[in-house]
Design an enzyme around this catalytic site. Structure first.
Site, PDB file in Angstrom:
ATOM      1  N   SER A 222       8.813  -7.915  -8.891  1.00  0.00           N
ATOM      2  CA  SER A 222       8.595  -8.269  -7.479  1.00  0.00           C
ATOM      3  C   SER A 222       9.558  -7.501  -6.582  1.00  0.00           C
ATOM      4  O   SER A 222       9.190  -7.048  -5.495  1.00  0.00           O
ATOM      5  CB  SER A 222       8.794  -9.774  -7.275  1.00  0.00           C
TER       6      SER A 222
ATOM      7  N   ASP B 259      -1.367  -1.381  -0.391  1.00  0.00           N
ATOM      8  CA  ASP B 259      -2.257  -2.015   0.609  1.00  0.00           C
ATOM      9  C   ASP B 259      -3.703  -1.769   0.213  1.00  0.00           C
ATOM     10  O   ASP B 259      -4.579  -2.609   0.415  1.00  0.00           O
ATOM     11  CB  ASP B 259      -2.050  -1.415   2.009  1.00  0.00           C
TER      12      ASP B 259
ATOM     13  N   ARG C  58      -4.516  -3.413  -3.549  1.00  0.00           N
ATOM     14  CA  ARG C  58      -4.740  -4.867  -3.577  1.00  0.00           C
ATOM     15  C   ARG C  58      -6.186  -5.212  -3.209  1.00  0.00           C
ATOM     16  O   ARG C  58      -6.710  -6.230  -3.658  1.00  0.00           O
ATOM     17  CB  ARG C  58      -3.715  -5.552  -2.668  1.00  0.00           C
TER      18      ARG C  58
ATOM     19  N   GLN D 171     -24.456 -34.599  -9.868  1.00  0.00           N
ATOM     20  CA  GLN D 171     -23.664 -34.145  -8.714  1.00  0.00           C
ATOM     21  C   GLN D 171     -22.294 -33.608  -9.132  1.00  0.00           C
ATOM     22  O   GLN D 171     -21.768 -32.697  -8.498  1.00  0.00           O
ATOM     23  CB  GLN D 171     -23.482 -35.279  -7.709  1.00  0.00           C
TER      24      GLN D 171
ATOM     25  N   GLY E 265     -16.787 -28.087 -24.437  1.00  0.00           N
ATOM     26  CA  GLY E 265     -16.228 -27.523 -25.676  1.00  0.00           C
ATOM     27  C   GLY E 265     -16.660 -26.076 -25.890  1.00  0.00           C
ATOM     28  O   GLY E 265     -15.883 -25.247 -26.384  1.00  0.00           O
TER      29      GLY E 265
ATOM     30  N   GLU F  25      -0.028  -6.050  -9.188  1.00  0.00           N
ATOM     31  CA  GLU F  25      -0.079  -5.473  -7.819  1.00  0.00           C
ATOM     32  C   GLU F  25       0.488  -6.464  -6.794  1.00  0.00           C
ATOM     33  O   GLU F  25       0.028  -6.569  -5.659  1.00  0.00           O
ATOM     34  CB  GLU F  25      -1.483  -4.988  -7.467  1.00  0.00           C
TER      35      GLU F  25
ATOM     36  N   SER G 129       1.041 -13.702  -6.464  1.00  0.00           N
ATOM     37  CA  SER G 129       0.558 -14.502  -5.326  1.00  0.00           C
ATOM     38  C   SER G 129       1.726 -14.867  -4.401  1.00  0.00           C
ATOM     39  O   SER G 129       1.561 -14.954  -3.179  1.00  0.00           O
ATOM     40  CB  SER G 129      -0.119 -15.779  -5.830  1.00  0.00           C
TER      41      SER G 129
HETATM   42  N1  CAA Z   1       3.130   0.177   4.211  1.00  0.00           N
HETATM   43  C1  CAA Z   1       4.004   1.149   4.601  1.00  0.00           C
HETATM   44  N2  CAA Z   1       5.352   1.018   4.466  1.00  0.00           N
HETATM   45  C2  CAA Z   1       5.810  -0.143   3.927  1.00  0.00           C
HETATM   46  C3  CAA Z   1       4.962  -1.179   3.510  1.00  0.00           C
HETATM   47  C4  CAA Z   1       3.567  -0.990   3.661  1.00  0.00           C
HETATM   48  N3  CAA Z   1       2.688  -1.917   3.286  1.00  0.00           N
HETATM   49  N4  CAA Z   1       5.703  -2.188   3.008  1.00  0.00           N
HETATM   50  C5  CAA Z   1       6.983  -1.802   3.129  1.00  0.00           C
HETATM   51  N5  CAA Z   1       7.059  -0.578   3.678  1.00  0.00           N
HETATM   52  C6  CAA Z   1       8.258   0.194   4.030  1.00  0.00           C
HETATM   53  C7  CAA Z   1       8.987  -0.604   5.098  1.00  0.00           C
HETATM   54  O1  CAA Z   1       8.520  -0.275   6.393  1.00  0.00           O
HETATM   55  C8  CAA Z   1      10.430  -0.231   4.881  1.00  0.00           C
HETATM   56  O2  CAA Z   1      10.711   1.001   5.534  1.00  0.00           O
HETATM   57  P1  CAA Z   1      11.736   0.999   6.808  1.00  0.00           P
HETATM   58  O3  CAA Z   1      13.052   0.564   6.230  1.00  0.00           O
HETATM   59  O4  CAA Z   1      11.676   2.412   7.275  1.00  0.00           O
HETATM   60  O5  CAA Z   1      11.169   0.006   7.775  1.00  0.00           O
HETATM   61  C9  CAA Z   1      10.515   0.032   3.380  1.00  0.00           C
HETATM   62  O6  CAA Z   1       9.171   0.248   2.927  1.00  0.00           O
HETATM   63  C10 CAA Z   1      11.101  -1.143   2.647  1.00  0.00           C
HETATM   64  O7  CAA Z   1      10.303  -2.266   2.915  1.00  0.00           O
HETATM   65  P2  CAA Z   1      10.828  -3.760   2.783  1.00  0.00           P
HETATM   66  O8  CAA Z   1      12.140  -3.898   3.491  1.00  0.00           O
HETATM   67  O9  CAA Z   1       9.722  -4.661   3.180  1.00  0.00           O
HETATM   68  O10 CAA Z   1      11.089  -3.844   1.201  1.00  0.00           O
HETATM   69  P3  CAA Z   1      11.479  -5.074   0.294  1.00  0.00           P
HETATM   70  O11 CAA Z   1      12.457  -4.616  -0.713  1.00  0.00           O
HETATM   71  O12 CAA Z   1      11.812  -6.271   1.127  1.00  0.00           O
HETATM   72  O13 CAA Z   1      10.118  -5.326  -0.548  1.00  0.00           O
HETATM   73  C11 CAA Z   1       8.025  -6.340  -1.060  1.00  0.00           C
HETATM   74  C12 CAA Z   1       8.957  -5.749  -0.012  1.00  0.00           C
HETATM   75  C13 CAA Z   1       6.792  -6.718  -0.266  1.00  0.00           C
HETATM   76  C14 CAA Z   1       8.598  -7.591  -1.727  1.00  0.00           C
HETATM   77  C15 CAA Z   1       7.699  -5.259  -2.123  1.00  0.00           C
HETATM   78  O14 CAA Z   1       8.810  -4.998  -2.941  1.00  0.00           O
HETATM   79  C16 CAA Z   1       6.519  -5.625  -2.999  1.00  0.00           C
HETATM   80  O15 CAA Z   1       5.370  -5.466  -2.596  1.00  0.00           O
HETATM   81  N6  CAA Z   1       6.795  -6.131  -4.247  1.00  0.00           N
HETATM   82  C17 CAA Z   1       5.741  -6.301  -5.225  1.00  0.00           C
HETATM   83  C18 CAA Z   1       5.639  -5.085  -6.093  1.00  0.00           C
HETATM   84  C19 CAA Z   1       4.271  -4.807  -6.561  1.00  0.00           C
HETATM   85  O16 CAA Z   1       3.271  -5.083  -5.918  1.00  0.00           O
HETATM   86  N7  CAA Z   1       4.189  -4.177  -7.718  1.00  0.00           N
HETATM   87  C20 CAA Z   1       2.930  -3.772  -8.229  1.00  0.00           C
HETATM   88  C21 CAA Z   1       3.136  -2.997  -9.469  1.00  0.00           C
HETATM   89  S1  CAA Z   1       1.843  -1.879  -9.698  1.00  0.00           S
HETATM   90  C22 CAA Z   1       0.657  -2.636 -10.599  1.00  0.00           C
HETATM   91  O17 CAA Z   1       0.676  -3.801 -10.860  1.00  0.00           O
HETATM   92  C23 CAA Z   1      -0.462  -1.695 -10.901  1.00  0.00           C
HETATM   93  C24 CAA Z   1      -1.232  -1.952 -12.102  1.00  0.00           C
HETATM   94  O18 CAA Z   1      -1.149  -1.216 -13.055  1.00  0.00           O
HETATM   95  C25 CAA Z   1      -2.280  -2.992 -12.090  1.00  0.00           C
END
Ligand code: CAA
Length: 386
Positions: free
Chosen positions: A135, A247, A250, A286, A347, A370, A373
């Site tokens: 995370s 983005d 997801r 129902q 079952g 990704e 929740s």
């Molecule tokens: N779009 C563009 N830039 C973004 C962004 C987005 N959606 N989200 C963050 N950023 C940028 C921010 O703007 C920030 O830049 P600035 O400092 O210039 O403003 C920088 O990234 C850091 O952002 P945060 O301060 O928000 O970072 P954070 O450490 O607080 O983390 C978080 C945020 C939402 C918790 C993030 O770490 C996260 O999404 N964690 C979950 C990780 C994840 O989804 N992993 C998936 C693994 S891949 C996978 O599962 C694939 C598979 O094989 C199925």
């Protein structure tokens, strides 16, 4: 099911039909066996590539189909309804590595990797997580150090979808800041890595509850030498690239969740029609009707939200919050629907002769990968203040 609600174009319907026919012929009949044997069927990659399913969002210049997001998500739902493992391979490939290359790759990187990726000659993977950074993705530790005309990477990446495939293109996020001057998320860069680079190793393969036909592995980099020209975009921008790509990713997981849920609903609907207790089909009770109605309602809402978000994305709007809303709601819907399907089967829902126990196992991971929740809720709440 639920098609009537979406204003689909003829092209979108055609893509949906193509994916449904492909999934019914080449995936569904084998899904239970692949799940049992944890078998990743490599020929699927080539077949999906031939039909364009691995270049759906890429422009024709790179041998893609140049389709809109909704067409892609409709196709993905069909593949997921047949097998969620095949769907995650398709989702990761189309949403993450190919989009990262398209958005931030150099002309040479695009030319070299995107065409074979669109044709299914190479498969994309995404390496952000690590054993100790899930995370908290910005807490990753894999280190890249510049050495002449190469970067040298050391570290372990975790939970890599499709990671055992040999013709892989992995988008790897690694630290390029110095250990004595850490720059947080700004110290992370993205690299284009392939298994033929010296120092690339495949580590532990996970033995998973669900999605068992999708190989999930660790990648171990031991002085991995990556040519300098394989840095993606700008140094220090890798985390932002990964987040922006998620983005989009997801939305793919939301489509996958809807596909799993739809398959579970269809199985439960048919079973409730055939199964007789107390002298009548159980669908006349129902208790069963209410379950089927709740399952259908949540799926319809998940699907409508997903395609409305896809349309907003096509208009060029920022969809960070809605992408998390879609993923959160669709994945929790998939779990709810699969759980209710098992309950309706009774079952028979608990044994492997019927498909619904697999839907429940496959659905669970959509609430985890990704972004869990809980992380989706963090993103949604944060975005209320943007
Ligand atoms: N779009 C563009 N830039 C973004 C962004 C987005 N959606 N989200 C963050 N950023 C940028 C921010 O703007 C920030 O830049 P600035 O400092 O210039 O403003 C920088 O990234 C850091 O952002 P945060 O301060 O928000 O970072 P954070 O450490 O607080 O983390 C978080 C945020 C939402 C918790 C993030 O770490 C996260 O999404 N964690 C979950 C990780 C994840 O989804 N992993 C998936 C693994 S891949 C996978 O599962 C694939 C598979 O094989 C199925």
């Amino acid at each position: 099911m639920f098609d009537a609600l979406l204003p689909l174009t003829e092209t979108q319907r055609e893509i949906q039909r193509l994916a449904r026919d492909f999934a019914r012929e080449h995936i569904a009949p084998f899904a239970a066996e692949w799940d049992r044997d944890q078998h990743f069927e490599p020929s699927l990659v080539g077949k999906m590539g031939e039909l364009g399913f691995l270049g759906m969002l890429l422009p024709e210049t790179y041998d893609g189909l140049g389709l809109d997001a909704s067409s892609y998500l409709l196709a993905l739902e069909e593949i997921a309804a047949a097998d969620a493992s095949a769907a995650v391979m398709m989702s990761v490939h189309n949403s993450l590595p190919t989009q990262m290359l398209l958005n931030w790759g150099s002309d040479a990187q695009k030319e070299r990797y995107l065409k074979p990726m669109a044709r299914g000659e190479m498969l994309g993977a995404f390496a952000l997580s690590e054993p100790d950074a899930g995370s908290d993705a910005a807490g990753l530790r894999c280190q890249a150090v510049r050495d002449g005309d190469h970067w040298v990477l050391n570290g372990t990446k975790a939970w890599i979808t499709s990671g055992t495939y040999d013709k892989l293109v992995v988008l790897v996020m690694a630290r390029t800041d110095s250990p004595d001057a850490r720059r947080g998320s700004k110290g992370i860069s993205a690299f284009v890595v392939t298994p033929d680079m010296p120092g690339f190793g495949v580590g532990k393969k996970e033995n998973k509850l669900g999605l068992r036909a999708s190989p999930t592995v660790q990648l171990v980099f031991d002085n991995l030498r990556v040519p300098a020209e394989n840095l993606l975009g700008q140094e220090g921008q890798g985390f932002a690239y990964a987040m922006q790509s998620l983005d989009h990713g997801r939305l793919g997981i939301a489509a996958q969740s809807i596909g799993i849920g739809r398959a579970a609903l269809e199985a439960a609907r048919d079973y409730a029609d055939q199964r007789r207790q107390f002298g009548q089909p159980i669908r006349s009770f129902q208790a069963i009707q209410f379950k089927l109605a709740d399952m259908a309602t949540r799926l319809a809402a998940a699907r409508a939200t997903l395609h409305a978000t896809a349309a907003a994305k096509e208009r060029g709007e920022r969809v960070t919050q809605y992408s998390s809303i879609c993923k959160l709601f669709a994945s929790e819907t998939a779990m709810f629907v699969a759980d209710e399907a098992v309950q309706i089967f009774g079952g028979y829902g608990y044994v492997k002769e019927y498909p619904v126990e697999k839907y429940l196992r496959d659905a669970k991971v959509t609430e985890i990968y990704e972004g869990t929740s809980e992380i989706q809720r963090v993103v949604i709440a944060r975005e209320l203040y943007v």
